[in-house]
Design a protein around this motif. Structure first.
Motif, mmCIF file in Angstrom:
data_model
loop_
_atom_site.group_PDB
_atom_site.id
_atom_site.type_symbol
_atom_site.label_atom_id
_atom_site.label_comp_id
_atom_site.label_asym_id
_atom_site.label_seq_id
_atom_site.Cartn_x
_atom_site.Cartn_y
_atom_site.Cartn_z
ATOM 1 N N MET A 1 1.157 -1.819 0.009
ATOM 2 C CA MET A 1 -0.681 0.138 -0.104
ATOM 3 C C MET A 1 0.791 1.380 -0.386
ATOM 4 N N SER A 2 0.393 1.838 -0.357
ATOM 5 C CA SER A 2 1.279 3.538 -1.159
ATOM 6 C C SER A 2 1.659 3.897 0.447
ATOM 7 N N LYS A 3 2.588 4.660 0.876
ATOM 8 C CA LYS A 3 2.585 5.152 2.325
ATOM 9 C C LYS A 3 2.184 7.385 2.002
ATOM 10 N N GLN A 4 1.472 7.455 2.981
ATOM 11 C CA GLN A 4 1.615 9.032 3.078
ATOM 12 C C GLN A 4 3.168 8.964 3.785
ATOM 13 N N ASN A 5 3.670 10.677 2.745
ATOM 14 C CA ASN A 5 4.560 11.331 3.326
ATOM 15 C C ASN A 5 4.075 12.300 4.136
ATOM 16 N N THR A 6 3.638 12.289 5.634
ATOM 17 C CA THR A 6 2.851 13.419 5.639
ATOM 18 C C THR A 6 3.414 14.157 6.508
ATOM 19 N N ILE B 1 8.429 -2.490 6.264
ATOM 20 C CA ILE B 1 9.754 -2.075 6.612
ATOM 21 C C ILE B 1 10.490 -2.436 5.352
ATOM 22 N N PHE B 2 10.412 -3.329 4.198
ATOM 23 C CA PHE B 2 10.493 -3.132 3.614
ATOM 24 C C PHE B 2 9.919 -3.024 2.001
ATOM 25 N N THR B 3 9.127 -1.450 2.440
ATOM 26 C CA THR B 3 9.419 -0.706 2.003
ATOM 27 C C THR B 3 10.093 0.521 0.521
ATOM 28 N N PHE B 4 9.660 0.175 -0.897
ATOM 29 C CA PHE B 4 10.272 0.284 -1.736
ATOM 30 C C PHE B 4 9.593 2.231 -2.063
ATOM 31 N N GLN B 5 10.380 3.044 -3.355
ATOM 32 C CA GLN B 5 10.103 3.526 -3.649
ATOM 33 C C GLN B 5 10.133 3.490 -5.484
ATOM 34 N N LEU B 6 9.437 3.887 -6.347
ATOM 35 C CA LEU B 6 8.983 3.628 -7.558
ATOM 36 C C LEU B 6 8.793 4.815 -8.323
ATOM 37 N N PRO B 7 9.798 4.808 -9.555
ATOM 38 C CA PRO B 7 10.105 5.393 -10.565
ATOM 39 C C PRO B 7 8.564 6.279 -11.462
ATOM 40 N N PRO B 8 8.797 7.674 -11.746
ATOM 41 C CA PRO B 8 9.903 8.342 -11.780
ATOM 42 C C PRO B 8 9.912 9.349 -10.208
ATOM 43 N N GLN B 9 8.554 9.615 -9.159
ATOM 44 C CA GLN B 9 8.055 10.337 -8.318
ATOM 45 C C GLN B 9 8.877 9.864 -7.320
ATOM 46 N N GLY B 10 8.765 8.373 -7.240
ATOM 47 C CA GLY B 10 9.570 8.073 -5.451
ATOM 48 C C GLY B 10 8.562 7.488 -4.778
ATOM 49 N N ASN B 11 7.399 7.574 -5.331
ATOM 50 C CA ASN B 11 5.960 7.030 -4.420
ATOM 51 C C ASN B 11 6.538 5.753 -3.821
ATOM 52 N N GLY B 12 6.355 5.863 -2.536
ATOM 53 C CA GLY B 12 6.433 4.331 -1.652
ATOM 54 C C GLY B 12 5.394 3.539 -1.560
ATOM 55 N N LEU B 13 6.017 2.504 -1.789
ATOM 56 C CA LEU B 13 4.564 1.212 -1.724
ATOM 57 C C LEU B 13 5.497 0.241 -0.676
ATOM 58 N N SER B 14 4.041 -0.830 -0.260
ATOM 59 C CA SER B 14 5.549 -1.967 0.516
ATOM 60 C C SER B 14 4.184 -2.790 0.190
ATOM 61 N N LEU B 15 4.848 -4.034 0.476
ATOM 62 C CA LEU B 15 3.518 -5.646 -0.482
ATOM 63 C C LEU B 15 2.854 -6.010 1.076
ATOM 64 N N ASP B 16 2.456 -5.319 1.638
ATOM 65 C CA ASP B 16 2.154 -6.281 3.369
ATOM 66 C C ASP B 16 0.107 -5.943 2.903
ATOM 67 N N SER B 17 -0.056 -5.157 1.713
ATOM 68 C CA SER B 17 -1.157 -5.592 1.332
ATOM 69 C C SER B 17 -2.369 -6.349 0.868
ATOM 70 N N SER B 18 -0.502 -7.270 0.337
ATOM 71 C CA SER B 18 -1.207 -8.726 0.250
ATOM 72 C C SER B 18 -1.224 -9.869 1.265
ATOM 73 N N VAL B 19 -1.042 -9.383 2.099
ATOM 74 C CA VAL B 19 -0.717 -10.072 3.933
ATOM 75 C C VAL B 19 -2.513 -9.723 3.796
ATOM 76 N N TYR B 20 -3.086 -8.621 4.152
ATOM 77 C CA TYR B 20 -4.609 -8.255 4.264
ATOM 78 C C TYR B 20 -5.402 -9.055 3.794
ATOM 79 N N LEU B 21 -5.365 -8.840 1.929
ATOM 80 C CA LEU B 21 -5.776 -9.489 1.544
ATOM 81 C C LEU B 21 -5.913 -10.727 1.517
ATOM 82 N N ALA B 22 -5.139 -12.060 0.997
ATOM 83 C CA ALA B 22 -5.032 -12.592 1.889
ATOM 84 C C ALA B 22 -5.746 -13.256 2.871
#
Length: 612
Positions: free
Chosen positions: A1-6, A60-81
């Motif tokens: 899920m996307s992380k907010q840089n609040t 903890i293993f959140t990563f950034q996506l090009p080009p803007q550097g939006n943060g994303l983690s794969l924890d959403s797959s755990v909650y959906l499962a």
């Protein structure tokens, strides 16, 4: 899920949005969870801790996506499962435990950020759970006959996640809603799809392989997260190389153009100050010719290092524009603040020792600089660059080693410069006297109208200069049209008319060859654009056409209607006014048309009274 840089909310609207998210999230958590975890057995709690641990690791293993550097983690797959295998209450319990662990790990983050993240996840999980059940989904193993339920749950999870993040940036950061949504979808949709597919993989592994399946999934997800992180690092490295000048390490011309457009957009929307400075090393050619290109390059690098050092603490974008020219893009600086900074920088350079400075006329290193401030009536980045370049030209003309702000000449200097510019343009217009006397006379009349209008509009001296000189030179491109077409008595053929239309482009090109008249190019190029967008050469409409270019269109057309022309009948002043009103809203700006008509009626009345 996307992380907010609040960031800390500042406005009441921000507080209200955060409070609404928190209350909604907590309410849905209570509705779907109902504290059933109180009755969990030991084996169930083992699953809760295992899945919550997996979600924490993936967070903890959140990563950034090009080009803007939006943060994303794969924890959403755990909650959906968890929703698909165990149901909504279990999924929310896992979320509660994972959020508590993350709160303990990231204690430096203020508590309300954790609360907002928990609430957002609760809303998304509850929405996906409800959709999954409503479409006939049954918790347990993955079933082929319920694929619509899985797809619906995942789609709602994705949609709610995206909307909540986009609304967050819209409310708290005043971002453009459509552009933010488009940017998120463009940058993250593939990673989101990967997350959703992984949730189905985890569903299968959990049901059939239990803890071993979870461990296998976690290894796969960590490897994917690491790969995404490496890809982003590689992208940033390539982007950095593409945006940097290899010799100086400063940003290059292309990157400067992109950032300039973005900063102008920000300044336009927020009303904040923005200044652009152009710097040119004085007498660089003399130094280069005397000591050679290698030493000349050393001088360029020396100034670049000084700019990095002096501008490092400020939020400025320093670029090498080309050759020995540099640009400083200065957000939040008005022109006076920019001049103070540039003068301090100039004096620092004057006092900096460098090999070979004895050949310079002033005996030291120096630069000249021109500064232009962004204004709301500047529609194109090239116009702001041109203003800074004009100011730099003026600084060079005044003896070099100085900083000049665009439009800040004394009134006497402005009058002298204006008179000289009029004479220079008239010398070029004199060429019409043998080719097309009517165009020469027309240009002079339009110039006089523009002088009157500029007084009525109370234009500042700089804008008045541009408007009136633009009116004087607006038809200069007609010098390129053959004599036979310019003086033809019959109606022009379609091919001849197309050639006539090219005069705006030819005129612009002629103006751009002279540094003094580059800022008049818009009046030459755009005086045949129409308010309804059916003009030429670009088909601009409404306020896409600068205001004074829209006024010049009215003046030009009025004079054309009331003066004898070879290919159209002459109208009286009254008939021309009727025509102007008839074309207001289509060819002409309605407000400016009425303003001009008021001026013409008053002028016409005074002429009649004087005649009587």
């Amino acid at each position: 899920m996307s992380k907010q840089n609040t960031a800390t909310p500042k406005l009441n609207l921000n507080h209200l949005y955060a409070a609404a998210i928190c209350l909604t999230g907590i309410g849905l958590f209570a509705l779907f969870n109902r504290a059933v975890f109180i009755h969990y057995t030991t084996s169930t709690w083992v699953w809760v801790y295992a899945l919550a641990g997996a979600a924490v690791v993936l967070t903890i293993f959140t990563f950034q996506l090009p080009p803007q550097g939006n943060g994303l983690s794969l924890d959403s797959s755990v909650y959906l499962a968890c929703i698909f295998v165990f149901g909504p209450s279990f999924s929310l319990t896992v979320l509660l435990v994972a959020s508590a662990v993350i709160f303990l790990i990231e204690r430096k983050t203020v508590w309300w950020k954790h609360l907002i993240n928990f609430a957002v996840y609760s809303i998304i999980n509850a929405s996906a759970s409800y959709t999954f059940a409503a479409l006939g989904g049954v918790r347990g193993p993955l079933m082929d006959n319920h694929l619509a339920a899985y797809a619906g749950g995942m789609a709602i999870y994705f949609i709610m996640n995206t909307l909540l993040i986009v609304l967050y940036y819209y409310v708290l950061h005043n971002e453009n809603l459509y552009e933010t949504l488009k940017g998120m979808l463009k940058d993250t949709i593939i990673a989101y799809l990967s997350t959703l597919v992984l949730s189905l993989v985890l569903t299968i592994l959990l049901y059939h392989n239990h803890i071993f399946g979870l461990a296998l999934f976690l290894c796969l997800s960590i490897l994917l997260s690491y790969s995404f992180k490496q890809m982003f690092t590689m992208y940033r490295d390539i982007e950095e190389r593409a945006n940097r000048d290899p010799r100086t390490g400063l940003f290059n011309h292309s990157y400067f153009e992109v950032v300039l457009e973005e900063e102008m957009r920000k300044s336009r929307s927020t009303g904040s100050s923005l200044s652009l400075a152009m710097i040119d090393i004085d007498d660089f050619k003399k130094y280069n010719d005397h000591f050679g290109h290698l030493k000349g390059d050393g001088l360029i690098v020396f100034l670049a290092e000084l700019l990095k050092k002096e501008c490092g603490g400020a939020e400025m974008v320093v670029s090498r524009y080309g050759g020995e020219e540099f640009t400083l893009l200065m957000p939040s600086y008005d022109t006076d603040q920019a001049k103070d900074f540039l003068d301090r920088l100039r004096k620092t350079l004057n006092n900096s020792p460098f090999d070979g400075t004895e050949i310079f006329p002033q005996g030291c290193l120096s630069f000249s600089a021109g500064i232009a401030g962004y204004r709301s009536d500047i529609h194109d980045k090239s116009e702001l660059v041109e203003h800074a370049d004009q100011a730099l030209y003026y600084a060079k003309k005044q003896g070099k080693n100085m900083v000049h702000i665009y439009g800040h000449q004394s009134l006497l200097e402005q009058d002298i410069d204006f008179s000289q510019d009029v004479r220079d343009i008239e010398q070029q217009l004199n060429l019409f006297m043998y080719k097309d006397m009517e165009t020469f006379k027309h240009s002079k009349r339009v110039f006089r109208y523009a002088m009157d209008i500029s007084e009525l509009l109370k234009l500042d001296s700089l804008t008045k200069r541009q408007f009136t000189l633009g009116a004087l030179i607006h038809d200069i491109g007609k010098l390129e049209i053959p004599w036979g077409i310019l003086n033809k008595k019959e109606k022009l053929t379609p091919e001849e008319w197309e050639m006539v239309k090219w005069h705006v482009t030819w005129g612009k090109q002629m103006a751009m060859t002279n540094d003094k008249f580059k800022d008049l190019a818009a009046y030459i190029e755009l005086h045949h654009e129409r308010y309804d967008g059916r003009g030429y050469p670009h088909g601009f409409k409404g306020e896409e056409i600068p205001k004074l270019c829209r006024m010049l269109t009215i003046i030009d057309s009025f004079d054309a209607m009331t003066t004898e022309r070879p290919y159209q009948p002459t109208k009286s002043v009254e008939e021309a006014i009727v025509e102007l009103r008839a074309c207001a809203g289509s060819q002409f700006d309605p407000g400016l048309t009425e303003f001009f008509i008021s001026y013409i009626e008053s002028r016409h009345l005074r002429t009649k009274e004087a005649a009587v």
